[in-house]
Design a protein around this motif. Sequence first.
Motif, PDB file in Angstrom:
ATOM      1  N   LEU A 146      -7.030 -30.844 -14.847  1.00 49.23           N
ATOM      2  CA  LEU A 146      -7.727 -31.012 -13.592  1.00 49.23           C
ATOM      3  C   LEU A 146      -9.194 -30.274 -13.630  1.00 49.23           C
ATOM      4  O   LEU A 146      -9.004 -29.230 -13.325  1.00 49.23           O
ATOM      5  CB  LEU A 146      -7.087 -30.918 -12.354  1.00 49.23           C
ATOM      6  N   LEU A 147     -10.158 -30.913 -14.083  1.00 55.34           N
ATOM      7  CA  LEU A 147     -11.409 -29.998 -13.881  1.00 55.34           C
ATOM      8  C   LEU A 147     -12.168 -29.896 -12.770  1.00 55.34           C
ATOM      9  O   LEU A 147     -12.518 -31.012 -12.396  1.00 55.34           O
ATOM     10  CB  LEU A 147     -12.365 -30.550 -15.248  1.00 55.34           C
ATOM     11  N   ILE A 148     -12.293 -28.727 -11.961  1.00 56.57           N
ATOM     12  CA  ILE A 148     -13.021 -28.783 -10.754  1.00 56.57           C
ATOM     13  C   ILE A 148     -14.184 -27.762 -10.975  1.00 56.57           C
ATOM     14  O   ILE A 148     -14.123 -26.804 -11.170  1.00 56.57           O
ATOM     15  CB  ILE A 148     -12.151 -28.336  -9.730  1.00 56.57           C
ATOM     16  N   SER A 149     -15.401 -28.260 -10.810  1.00 58.23           N
ATOM     17  CA  SER A 149     -16.629 -27.373 -11.212  1.00 58.23           C
ATOM     18  C   SER A 149     -17.421 -27.744  -9.918  1.00 58.23           C
ATOM     19  O   SER A 149     -17.414 -28.533  -8.947  1.00 58.23           O
ATOM     20  CB  SER A 149     -17.468 -28.162 -12.417  1.00 58.23           C
ATOM     21  N   ARG A 150     -18.416 -26.667  -9.981  1.00 54.79           N
ATOM     22  CA  ARG A 150     -19.342 -26.577  -8.730  1.00 54.79           C
ATOM     23  C   ARG A 150     -20.806 -25.955  -9.297  1.00 54.79           C
ATOM     24  O   ARG A 150     -20.765 -24.847  -9.873  1.00 54.79           O
ATOM     25  CB  ARG A 150     -18.833 -25.686  -7.488  1.00 54.79           C
TER      26      ARG A 150
END
Length: 285
Positions: free
Chosen positions: A164-168
């Motif tokens: 699960l890739l979570i970027s900001r």
Amino acid sequence: MSKIVYFFCFFFCFGIAQAQDDLLKELDSDSIAKSQITAAAFKGLQICTMQSTKLASKGEWYFLVAHRFGDLTEGFDNFFGFDNALTKIGGLYGVTNWLTVGLSRHTLNKNYELTAKYKLANQEEQGFPVTIVGYNTMDINTKLSTDEFPELKGTDRMAFSTQLLISRKITTGFSMEIVPIYIHKNLYEPLSEEVDNFLLAGGGRYKISKRISINAEYALRLNANDSSFYHNPATIGLDIETGGHIFQLVFSNSQAMNDVSYFTNANGISDGKGIYFGFNLYRVF
């Protein structure tokens, strides 16, 4: 161990549910056209070796070639890694703007890797704070033979990863990503591996010019075997954008490029040994 499993299950389910609820609300209120989606946090489809939240656009084909030379620290004994390099070659296709599928072949274990990357939510200027992308891989090890393993089954060749890739995108020049990872191996080394592996990875990108950025990534193995001689994978790299090409130079403690082996079988750096140089090259059509 059970607490770790429950944590990851809750994290994945909660993140996906939140993303789906957010997307449904946008569809119901017809606010997609009104919301301003933040520009991509990463230019490349990979940060270094691990995946970024960037996907191919609908109808785009990506041809990719990646290379990891052998251990640089062996010097002339292996000609600074040229004697035992590994290669990855493959392609990616944007089925839709939110789904990218891929197939690659690796010289390591003559491995074939099938991938699916799908967007669950976009970071918005005045709305949802992060981009969320799901990523799954399936490996098929074709090097295994019944001569070495007489009771080998077809399913023993397979290994899987779920991420699960979570970027900001924090500023115009700085982006970060966090990635919970689950890896399952049907065939593994009991003394140094686990059949089910849980990791928490992080990566970032810092832009130093219009077309160049410095990238870094690290993954913590949460349930590593105490007797394992493998290490947590770490890589630093340089992104160079040249029109239709994204060229990435990397230094890593893992020579493998398929996700399963990269995250669970990094064998350097130990006693100053195990430094691998390489590159990723993407060409979009």
